[in-house]
Write a protein that holds these residues in place. Structure first.
Motif, mmCIF file in Angstrom:
data_model
loop_
_atom_site.group_PDB
_atom_site.id
_atom_site.type_symbol
_atom_site.label_atom_id
_atom_site.label_comp_id
_atom_site.label_asym_id
_atom_site.label_seq_id
_atom_site.Cartn_x
_atom_site.Cartn_y
_atom_site.Cartn_z
ATOM 1 N N PHE A 11 0.798 -1.228 0.000
ATOM 2 C CA PHE A 11 0.000 0.000 0.000
ATOM 3 C C PHE A 11 0.833 1.281 0.000
ATOM 4 O O PHE A 11 0.273 2.378 -0.038
ATOM 5 C CB PHE A 11 -0.959 0.055 1.205
ATOM 6 C CG PHE A 11 -1.793 -1.168 1.388
ATOM 7 C CD1 PHE A 11 -2.825 -1.465 0.507
ATOM 8 C CD2 PHE A 11 -1.550 -2.033 2.436
ATOM 9 C CE1 PHE A 11 -3.603 -2.597 0.672
ATOM 10 C CE2 PHE A 11 -2.318 -3.173 2.623
ATOM 11 C CZ PHE A 11 -3.346 -3.454 1.740
ATOM 12 N N THR A 12 2.143 1.174 0.080
ATOM 13 C CA THR A 12 2.977 2.368 0.224
ATOM 14 C C THR A 12 3.939 2.505 -0.940
ATOM 15 O O THR A 12 4.064 1.607 -1.772
ATOM 16 C CB THR A 12 3.754 2.336 1.547
ATOM 17 O OG1 THR A 12 4.588 1.164 1.575
ATOM 18 C CG2 THR A 12 2.808 2.282 2.739
ATOM 19 N N GLY A 13 4.635 3.644 -0.969
ATOM 20 C CA GLY A 13 5.554 3.908 -2.065
ATOM 21 C C GLY A 13 6.807 4.609 -1.592
ATOM 22 O O GLY A 13 7.086 4.682 -0.384
ATOM 23 N N LEU A 39 1.137 1.151 -7.390
ATOM 24 C CA LEU A 39 1.143 1.651 -6.020
ATOM 25 C C LEU A 39 1.413 3.151 -5.989
ATOM 26 O O LEU A 39 2.393 3.629 -5.426
ATOM 27 C CB LEU A 39 2.179 0.900 -5.176
ATOM 28 C CG LEU A 39 1.803 -0.537 -4.846
ATOM 29 C CD1 LEU A 39 2.921 -1.243 -4.108
ATOM 30 C CD2 LEU A 39 0.539 -0.577 -4.002
ATOM 31 N N HIS A 55 6.293 -6.413 -10.210
ATOM 32 C CA HIS A 55 7.081 -5.688 -9.216
ATOM 33 C C HIS A 55 8.533 -6.143 -9.199
ATOM 34 O O HIS A 55 9.439 -5.339 -8.938
ATOM 35 C CB HIS A 55 6.441 -5.842 -7.834
ATOM 36 C CG HIS A 55 5.204 -5.023 -7.678
ATOM 37 N ND1 HIS A 55 4.412 -5.068 -6.545
ATOM 38 C CD2 HIS A 55 4.628 -4.116 -8.511
ATOM 39 C CE1 HIS A 55 3.401 -4.227 -6.688
ATOM 40 N NE2 HIS A 55 3.500 -3.655 -7.874
ATOM 41 N N PRO A 140 -6.736 0.005 0.412
ATOM 42 C CA PRO A 140 -5.802 0.291 1.503
ATOM 43 C C PRO A 140 -6.524 0.295 2.847
ATOM 44 O O PRO A 140 -7.734 0.508 2.910
ATOM 45 C CB PRO A 140 -5.265 1.682 1.157
ATOM 46 C CG PRO A 140 -6.302 2.289 0.275
ATOM 47 C CD PRO A 140 -6.913 1.161 -0.487
ATOM 48 N N GLN A 170 -3.572 -2.180 -3.222
ATOM 49 C CA GLN A 170 -2.554 -3.186 -3.537
ATOM 50 C C GLN A 170 -3.120 -4.141 -4.581
ATOM 51 O O GLN A 170 -4.133 -4.809 -4.344
ATOM 52 C CB GLN A 170 -2.165 -3.970 -2.284
ATOM 53 C CG GLN A 170 -1.076 -5.001 -2.493
ATOM 54 C CD GLN A 170 0.316 -4.385 -2.503
ATOM 55 O OE1 GLN A 170 0.510 -3.277 -2.025
ATOM 56 N NE2 GLN A 170 1.280 -5.097 -3.051
#
Length: 504
Positions: A11-13, A39, A55, A140, A170
């Motif tokens: 969920f983050t970058g 993301l 990814h 998220p 995600q």
């Protein structure tokens, strides 16, 4: 020059790394962040097509770009979910990577999807129950749901707000697609940064090595290094300076190394029991051993329940460990039947079947004609602590005392146990008049000590009958680690406290 490539978790970058990256740069390191497709800051593309391979390709693109310049030591850092694309990329560029850092992250294995590392058990079950469909996204977390993905300990209110506002959905394929490895990544040096607010620290990991956890034994043999940070799952937001320092030391090859089985010294749990207890014959039936006192009986009984998780392959099994055999023989010499039990707590997901094993063994002991089935005590150790919850919540009339040595009394954050069944801190309010004897190690691991204090606070609040026996200089497993006079006296006091209640 050391070059860090930082890969964020679910969920983050790249934004989560800002403070840590600035501190690394100030120390002379070169820092890159990998933006993962789908993301937020990552490359655009149809969400349905994004999976773990996508990814991995994102990380490989950064590795290949950075690796064009010679003379650089590339350190790949994967946080949480981010370790999966990191390990996948390192497996394909093993010769170009100087080190992998697992930042509060697991040990991805070939053929296993990232979903297996999701902490919350119910969430894993829900996501795995879709027939393997990989389309769509996982929304998220809401602000109060982040603990399902890792402890938020140490995060300020502002940091938690920012984490929530900037979070991106995600892609499900990234969690459901199995990781594929050739095995080349095993040759890349590795470091683990353990966040003790979210799971075990180094001491508990070493304990797991000692009892034979195959995956952790491999890490010890490989010389993997470890650091601890006293925070939750997002150290780049809660303690960026300390994280940057750990990453720099890791890149230089520093950190704590685990002791492997070939060190020449017996593991802590197989060293002699601290009391000189005369040997007694035992009777073995199924998963239960009985140490019988002199005389025909019937005698009261103490059932000793080991902790864990203990790997299924561990030999000897726990009922043959010196601590359990020592206690069982000791109480037998004092006129009570000592019973030791092997149960199937091989992983943190096994508490239900371990509880079934213990309950069945207790009934087997009670049914023995040499046992007074109306006078039983249960004595739990370490990771067996959560198993006390059933007995505290509804103590049977014949249960005269419950004891626990250095127990885990709230499931650790990284375990992901759902529901309230195995939470002694919540069950103690229902214990009524059941006496509890709690043996507390003064040098306990911080992540376990906090669960004991939480339990004692609740016990005091609800008026539970709890006697604490302190071992001020004792460590977790002090019976074989710390054979001091104070520790011996604590064992005698604890046994006396249990037998007094058992025979009252």
């Amino acid at each position: 020059m050391t070059v860090f490539i930082l890969v964020a978790g679910a969920f983050t970058g790249p934004y989560v790394w800002e403070d840590t990256a600035a501190r690394l740069t100030a120390e002379g390191a070169e820092v890159h962040t990998a933006a993962l497709t789908g993301l937020g800051e990552g490359p655009a593309g149809p969400v349905d097509a994004v999976d773990l391979e996508t990814h991995i390709a994102d990380v490989l693109a950064v590795v290949d770009r950075v690796g064009e310049a010679p003379g650089r030591d590339i350190v790949l850092v994967g946080h949480g979910y981010g370790i999966h694309p990191v390990v996948g990329a390192a497996d394909r560029r093993a010769g170009a990577i100087a080190r992998i850092v697992h930042l509060d992250a697991g040990m991805p294995q070939d053929g296993v999807p990232a979903l297996a590392a999701v902490p919350d058990q119910r969430l894993r079950e829900r996501l795995s129950g879709d027939g393997g469909a990989q389309a769509g996204v996982l929304p998220p977390p809401a602000r109060d749901a982040w603990p399902l993905w890792g402890s938020t300990a140490g995060l300020s209110e502002a940091a938690l707000d920012g984490l929530t506002v900037l979070a991106a959905p995600q892609p499900l394929g990234t969690l459901l697609q199995p990781l594929r490895l050739t095995g080349a990544v095993a040759e890349v040096p590795a470091t683990g940064v353990l966040c003790t607010g979210n799971g075990p620290g180094i001491e508990l990991v070493q304990l797991r090595v000692d009892i034979g956890d195959p995956a952790l034994v491999t890490l010890a043999e490989r010389g993997v290094t470890f650091f601890e940070l006293p925070t939750g799952h997002w150290p780049m937001l809660s303690c960026p300076a300390e994280l940057a320092e750990a990453l720099l030391e890791a890149a230089a090859g520093g950190g704590h190394r685990l002791t492997s089985a070939d060190s020449g010294q017996p593991p802590a749990h197989l060293r002699p029991f601290l009391l000189d207890v005369p040997a007694r014959t035992r009777e073995r039936t199924g998963n239960t051993d009985l140490y019988l006192p002199d005389g025909p009986g019937p005698h009261p009984a103490v059932v000793f329940v080991h902790g864990g998780p203990v790997p299924a392959e561990a030999r000897p099994t726990p009922r043959d460990w010196p601590t359990l055999t020592g206690y069982a023989a000791y109480v037998a010499g004092l006129g009570a039947v000592g019973a030791t039990v092997d149960h199937r707590l091989h992983a943190v997901t096994d508490y239900e079947r371990a509880a079934e094993d213990v309950a069945a063994a207790v009934e087997r002991v009670r049914a023995d004609p040499r046992v007074d089935g109306r006078r039983i005590a249960l004595w739990f150790f370490s990771g067996g602590g959560p198993l006390t919850a059933d007995w505290l919540a509804a103590p049977p009339e014949w249960l005269r005392c419950l004891a626990a040595n250095y127990p885990i009394l709230v499931p650790l954050p990284g375990w992901g146990l759902s529901g309230t069944r195995f939470r002694p801190v919540e069950a103690v309010s229902h214990a009524g008049k059941l006496p509890v004897v709690l043996v507390r190690a003064g040098r306990e691991m911080a992540e376990i000590a906090v669960t004991v204090e939480e339990f004692l606070t609740e016990a005091e609040h609800c008026g539970a009958d709890v006697e604490v026996v302190d071992v001020p200089e004792g460590r977790h497993g002090f019976e074989t680690l710390d054979p001091t006079d104070d520790a011996r006296e604590a064992v005698r006091r604890a046994v006396d406290a249990v037998l007094t209640r058992l025979t009252a």
